[in-house]
Design a protein around this motif. Sequence first.
Motif, PDB file in Angstrom:
ATOM      1  N   LEU A  69       0.795  -1.227   0.000  1.00  0.00           N
ATOM      2  CA  LEU A  69       0.000   0.000   0.000  1.00  0.00           C
ATOM      3  C   LEU A  69       0.825   1.275   0.000  1.00  0.00           C
ATOM      4  O   LEU A  69       0.339   2.328  -0.398  1.00  0.00           O
ATOM      5  CB  LEU A  69      -0.916   0.008   1.244  1.00  0.00           C
ATOM      6  N   VAL A  70       2.076   1.176   0.461  1.00  0.00           N
ATOM      7  CA  VAL A  70       2.900   2.376   0.647  1.00  0.00           C
ATOM      8  C   VAL A  70       4.155   2.272  -0.206  1.00  0.00           C
ATOM      9  O   VAL A  70       4.720   1.186  -0.371  1.00  0.00           O
ATOM     10  CB  VAL A  70       3.297   2.526   2.145  1.00  0.00           C
ATOM     11  N   GLU A  71       4.585   3.390  -0.767  1.00  0.00           N
ATOM     12  CA  GLU A  71       5.816   3.415  -1.545  1.00  0.00           C
ATOM     13  C   GLU A  71       7.003   3.018  -0.666  1.00  0.00           C
ATOM     14  O   GLU A  71       7.062   3.386   0.514  1.00  0.00           O
ATOM     15  CB  GLU A  71       6.061   4.815  -2.114  1.00  0.00           C
ATOM     16  N   VAL A  74       8.722   5.854   1.306  1.00  0.00           N
ATOM     17  CA  VAL A  74       7.910   6.348   2.420  1.00  0.00           C
ATOM     18  C   VAL A  74       7.975   5.372   3.588  1.00  0.00           C
ATOM     19  O   VAL A  74       8.093   5.775   4.751  1.00  0.00           O
ATOM     20  CB  VAL A  74       6.446   6.551   1.972  1.00  0.00           C
ATOM     21  N   LEU A  75       7.897   4.072   3.276  1.00  0.00           N
ATOM     22  CA  LEU A  75       7.958   3.058   4.317  1.00  0.00           C
ATOM     23  C   LEU A  75       9.316   3.065   5.002  1.00  0.00           C
ATOM     24  O   LEU A  75       9.410   2.925   6.225  1.00  0.00           O
ATOM     25  CB  LEU A  75       7.680   1.687   3.700  1.00  0.00           C
ATOM     26  N   LEU A 129      14.290  -6.338   6.911  1.00  0.00           N
ATOM     27  CA  LEU A 129      13.022  -6.777   6.349  1.00  0.00           C
ATOM     28  C   LEU A 129      12.610  -5.959   5.138  1.00  0.00           C
ATOM     29  O   LEU A 129      12.005  -6.490   4.193  1.00  0.00           O
ATOM     30  CB  LEU A 129      11.925  -6.689   7.424  1.00  0.00           C
ATOM     31  N   LEU A 130      12.925  -4.670   5.149  1.00  0.00           N
ATOM     32  CA  LEU A 130      12.523  -3.814   4.032  1.00  0.00           C
ATOM     33  C   LEU A 130      13.244  -4.180   2.741  1.00  0.00           C
ATOM     34  O   LEU A 130      12.807  -3.783   1.660  1.00  0.00           O
ATOM     35  CB  LEU A 130      12.776  -2.340   4.375  1.00  0.00           C
ATOM     36  N   GLY A 131      14.336  -4.910   2.840  1.00  0.00           N
ATOM     37  CA  GLY A 131      15.050  -5.348   1.648  1.00  0.00           C
ATOM     38  C   GLY A 131      14.706  -6.763   1.217  1.00  0.00           C
ATOM     39  O   GLY A 131      15.310  -7.297   0.286  1.00  0.00           O
ATOM     40  N   LEU A 210      19.102   3.740   7.987  1.00  0.00           N
ATOM     41  CA  LEU A 210      17.964   3.527   7.105  1.00  0.00           C
ATOM     42  C   LEU A 210      17.481   4.850   6.513  1.00  0.00           C
ATOM     43  O   LEU A 210      17.109   4.919   5.335  1.00  0.00           O
ATOM     44  CB  LEU A 210      16.829   2.850   7.880  1.00  0.00           C
ATOM     45  N   MET A 211      17.514   5.911   7.312  1.00  0.00           N
ATOM     46  CA  MET A 211      17.120   7.235   6.810  1.00  0.00           C
ATOM     47  C   MET A 211      18.068   7.701   5.718  1.00  0.00           C
ATOM     48  O   MET A 211      17.621   8.246   4.690  1.00  0.00           O
ATOM     49  CB  MET A 211      17.099   8.225   7.975  1.00  0.00           C
TER      50      MET A 211
END
Length: 216
Positions: A69-71, A74-75, A129-131, A210-211
């Motif tokens: 749902l989110v780019e 943004v996530l 996890l984001l990767g 991460l930022m």
Amino acid sequence: MTTAWPWLALAGLGAFHGLNPAMGWLFAVALGLQRKSRQAVLWSLLPIAAGHALSVAIVICAIGALSALVEPVVLQIASAVMLIGFGLYRLIARHRVRVGMQVGAIDLMIWSFLMATAHGAGLMLLPVLLGMPIGILHHGHAHTAVATAVGSSLLNALAAVAVHTVAMLAVAGAVAIAVYEWVGLAFLRRGWINIDLVWALALIGAGAMLMVFAVR
């Protein structure tokens, strides 16, 4: 995944969680000393690991759902803000979760879930996890393709929880047995580092990294 680093990172973070006395091995040793039983030490680690896995699984499920749902950018930014904010909170807050020493498996699992959640165990996995392919990132595919993607995502999510939890359980078990058999709890008063402080700083550091990756 084409590389092994996310899995190694999950295992490494699991080992770090297992090393932290607040994540459960200290409780296991206390129960073992109370009952004068090595089996009690080992037995108590199983529901403790289950509670930890549940806390981590909730974060993984949330990431998998939000990724549809989110780019991604943004996530990543939102995750970085949460990590930094929670790390700062951990620097100034104290969590006192009390459970009576006459406990069963369910009590230990609930206690472990609360402690892992309070310490942000799942949040610490966000950069890894984001990767990983644990969400459905694309829309408009045929139903068969979506079903295949869902199945693959579920397997990756389960594998992530399993790798992290097994590493956590192995290290926690090794430390618990070592302390119970040879070291003794007195060591904690004179030689143990403040892992809670290291944990808070690690959360902040992971969020900052991460930022940087998200906005570059």
